[in-house]
Each structure stands twice: as C-alpha cells, then as structure tokens.
Enzyme design. Structure first.
Site, PDB file in Angstrom:
ATOM      1  N   ARG A 149     -29.407  33.588  49.191  1.00 31.31           N
ATOM      2  CA  ARG A 149     -28.775  34.399  50.225  1.00 31.31           C
ATOM      3  C   ARG A 149     -28.842  35.871  49.794  1.00 31.31           C
ATOM      4  NH1 ARG A 149     -25.077  30.095  49.223  1.00 31.31           N
ATOM      5  NH2 ARG A 149     -24.815  28.694  51.012  1.00 31.31           N
ATOM      6  N   LYS A 173     -21.296  30.881  47.745  1.00 32.26           N
ATOM      7  CA  LYS A 173     -20.047  30.976  48.504  1.00 32.26           C
ATOM      8  C   LYS A 173     -18.901  30.378  47.693  1.00 32.26           C
ATOM      9  CE  LYS A 173     -22.040  30.937  53.149  1.00 32.26           C
ATOM     10  NZ  LYS A 173     -22.082  30.257  54.464  1.00 32.26           N
ATOM     11  N   HIS A 249     -31.915  35.512  55.833  1.00 28.46           N
ATOM     12  CA  HIS A 249     -31.659  34.075  55.946  1.00 28.46           C
ATOM     13  C   HIS A 249     -32.884  33.338  56.483  1.00 28.46           C
ATOM     14  CE1 HIS A 249     -28.053  32.028  54.747  1.00 28.46           C
ATOM     15  NE2 HIS A 249     -28.213  31.126  55.686  1.00 28.46           N
ATOM     16  N   ARG A 252     -34.736  32.182  53.602  1.00 27.80           N
ATOM     17  CA  ARG A 252     -34.064  31.016  53.011  1.00 27.80           C
ATOM     18  C   ARG A 252     -34.389  29.753  53.809  1.00 27.80           C
ATOM     19  NH1 ARG A 252     -29.413  29.373  49.935  1.00 27.80           N
ATOM     20  NH2 ARG A 252     -27.918  28.116  51.114  1.00 27.80           N
ATOM     21  N   HIS A 275     -25.592  23.723  49.019  1.00 20.17           N
ATOM     22  CA  HIS A 275     -24.842  23.167  50.146  1.00 20.17           C
ATOM     23  C   HIS A 275     -23.931  22.054  49.628  1.00 20.17           C
ATOM     24  CE1 HIS A 275     -26.716  25.439  53.257  1.00 20.17           C
ATOM     25  NE2 HIS A 275     -27.901  24.934  53.087  1.00 20.17           N
ATOM     26  N   TYR A 284     -32.897  20.853  58.670  1.00 20.55           N
ATOM     27  CA  TYR A 284     -34.189  20.946  58.019  1.00 20.55           C
ATOM     28  C   TYR A 284     -34.983  19.650  58.156  1.00 20.55           C
ATOM     29  CZ  TYR A 284     -32.187  25.160  56.029  1.00 20.55           C
ATOM     30  OH  TYR A 284     -31.601  26.376  55.866  1.00 20.55           O
TER      31      TYR A 284
END
Length: 305
Positions: A149, A173, A249, A252, A275, A284
């Site tokens: 990110r 995050k 993004h 990414r 994730h 995806y």
C-alpha cells in the site's frame, strides 16, 4: 445524550489504542457516528436500552432517503454495528440492536488492474538517472513487485530491509507486522537507489529531520516521502501508458492478479498482502476465473464451431 457521547469518546479511544486504527480512520468513524447520534436525538432516544432494531432500521431508511451512495450507507451502518458491539463489550447495554440489520448490497465491482504488458511498458518507460529518478523507479518497482500500500511504502524504514535474505518487514493496517518477499527487478532497483540515489537525497536533509533519518524513500529535502508524492508519481507513470488516473492501489491489485495467474497459492498471497480475512481475496479469484474463461474460450475447439 451525554451517555451516548461519552461512550463515543471511549469507543474512539478503543479504536485508536486497542485496535490500532489510524487517526484518519478514527475521525471517519467519529463523523459517521455523530450523525447517528444526532438521528437518535431527533427520535427522542435517550438511553442505550431504548435503541431497538427498528430504530437502526429507521436510521438506515433515513440515509437512503437522503439519496446517499450505497457504499456510504454500508459504511455508516457498519460503524453503528461496531459502536453497539462496543457498548455490549463494556456492559453498557445487553444486546446489539444493529447486528441483524441488513446492510444494502453493492454491485460487485472488480478492481481495476493493469496487464502484465502494461506494467512492463510503464516501468521500462521510467528512465531517470538522477537521485530522485532512481528513487521513483525503485518505488514503483517495490509498489508493484511486493504489492504494498502507499502508506506502507512511505513508512518503510532502513531497518525493515533484509535484502540479503530476500524480504521486507512491513507494517500494515492497525500496525500489524508481516514479512513480504522481494526479488528480481524490485530488489535490483531498490539496491541501486540505496547505493546511488538515497545518499544524495539524505545529504540534502543535513541530518536535521530525525523522524526521516531512517526512512527508505526520501523527498528532495531529505525528509520522508509522503503519500501524496506517491500518488502523484504513480499518476505521472500511468500517463506513459495512457492511464491518466492510475492509483497506487491499482498496482497492488495488479500484483495480486498476476500472482494468481502465475500459480501462487491463495493463502500465501493472503499472507503477503496482509489480509486478515480470506474472503477479501475472493475478488481476485473472480478475476482469475475470468482469465481462465477467456483462455478456455480462446483455445477450446468447440468454442469456434
């Protein structure tokens, strides 16, 4: 409403301290929940136990009547759910009245991705031998090559690099740490920038910015490169391939899609991307299935009859 507002302040502290939410995320939650509390006040609701499922449903209908985007309604109801979940956790109320409220569905929108050929053309077009040019090439290569990110690459410090072992230590995050492999073009571009570009940029800072002293990617003044600079660089690089609104993004998403097409295991990809929930990666797999269908349609002999 004092009890509600006091609990809101405590919830913001919980998000910031225990959940590791960024200041921007905390502020967004506060804005959404202040709107919810204003709605409750307008309904004459003064106590936690007075909030019923119908109250939250009425709030959701009120948001819809304002003709807000579905994504906005979803975000605000999710914020309400989290707030009431916190009230239950703190024993301020017995149940979460928002837990069973239906959240409006959004139309499935596949993320924008570049083709492998587009990525190659974009990176090959970026040739600049100045220190800032070596930095920009390395940054683009690492963004795509490692699936980072924008905030993660800006926060990258020198002691997060383990290039001889082939990995980076990344904080995502919620300040969650993960190990990300680096190899090939990304590794070569980063090593060259560190050897030939970063020392020049660091000297411009004169060592006065202690916060940026360990940063990998430096700006022209020797300080830590910011997110807006990353956005501007990616947008500029996109113009080389006629993609005029390219976003970090997107690189990414492209990394994830190309990894899947190349045969990467889904759980390995989940770990690399950071994730927490495997379901986040379903988009995806959808993209990958689309690719497989296209290959099938192109190659199957019956499809041409």
């Amino acid at each position: 409403m004092f009890a509600f507002e006091n609990a809101l302040d405590e919830y913001m502290s919980y998000l910031r301290i225990e959940q590791g939410a960024s200041p921007r995320t905390v502020e967004a939650y506060r804005r959404d929940l202040e709107g919810y509390l204003a709605f409750l006040d307008g309904q004459g609701v003064e106590d936690f136990e007075d909030v019923q499922r119908e109250t939250v449903t009425a709030y959701e209908h009120d948001l819809a009547d304002q003709q807000l985007a579905v994504t906005t309604v979803r975000r605000r109801i999710s914020a309400v759910r989290g707030y009431h979940r916190f009230l239950v956790r703190e024993n301020l109320t017995a149940a979460n009245p928002a837990e069973t409220v239906d959240i409006p569905k959004t139309a499935e929108r596949l993320p924008d991705v570049l083709s492998i050929e587009e990525v190659g053309r974009m990176l090959d077009a970026y040739i600049d031998e100045r220190p800032s040019g070596l930095r920009d090439r390395a940054l683009l290569e690492v963004l795509y090559g490692c699936g980072l990110r924008a905030s993660e690459i800006c926060a990258l410090d020198m002691d997060n690099l383990y290039l001889d072992d082939g990995f980076l230590r990344v904080f995502g995050k919620g300040a969650k740490e993960r190990i990300v492999p680096i190899a090939g073009a990304a590794d070569r571009a980063l090593r060259r920038y560190l050897a030939e570009g970063r020392p020049t940029l660091a000297r411009k800072g004169g060592g006065c910015d202690l916060a940026a002293a360990g940063a990998v990617f430096l700006n022209q003044r020797g300080g830590r490169l910011g997110r807006q600079s990353v956005f501007n660089l990616v947008r500029k690089a996109g113009r080389a391939i006629n993609r005029y609104d390219l976003h970090p993004h997107t690189l990414r998403h492209s990394f994830a899609t190309h990894m899947l097409k190349g045969g990467a295991d889904l759980r390995v990809l989940q770990e690399i991307l950071g994730h927490a929930d495997m379901s986040t990666l379903q988009v995806y797999t959808h993209l990958d299935r689309t690719h497989l269908h296209e290959e099938y349609a192109h190659a199957h002999p019956r499809d041409k009859m």
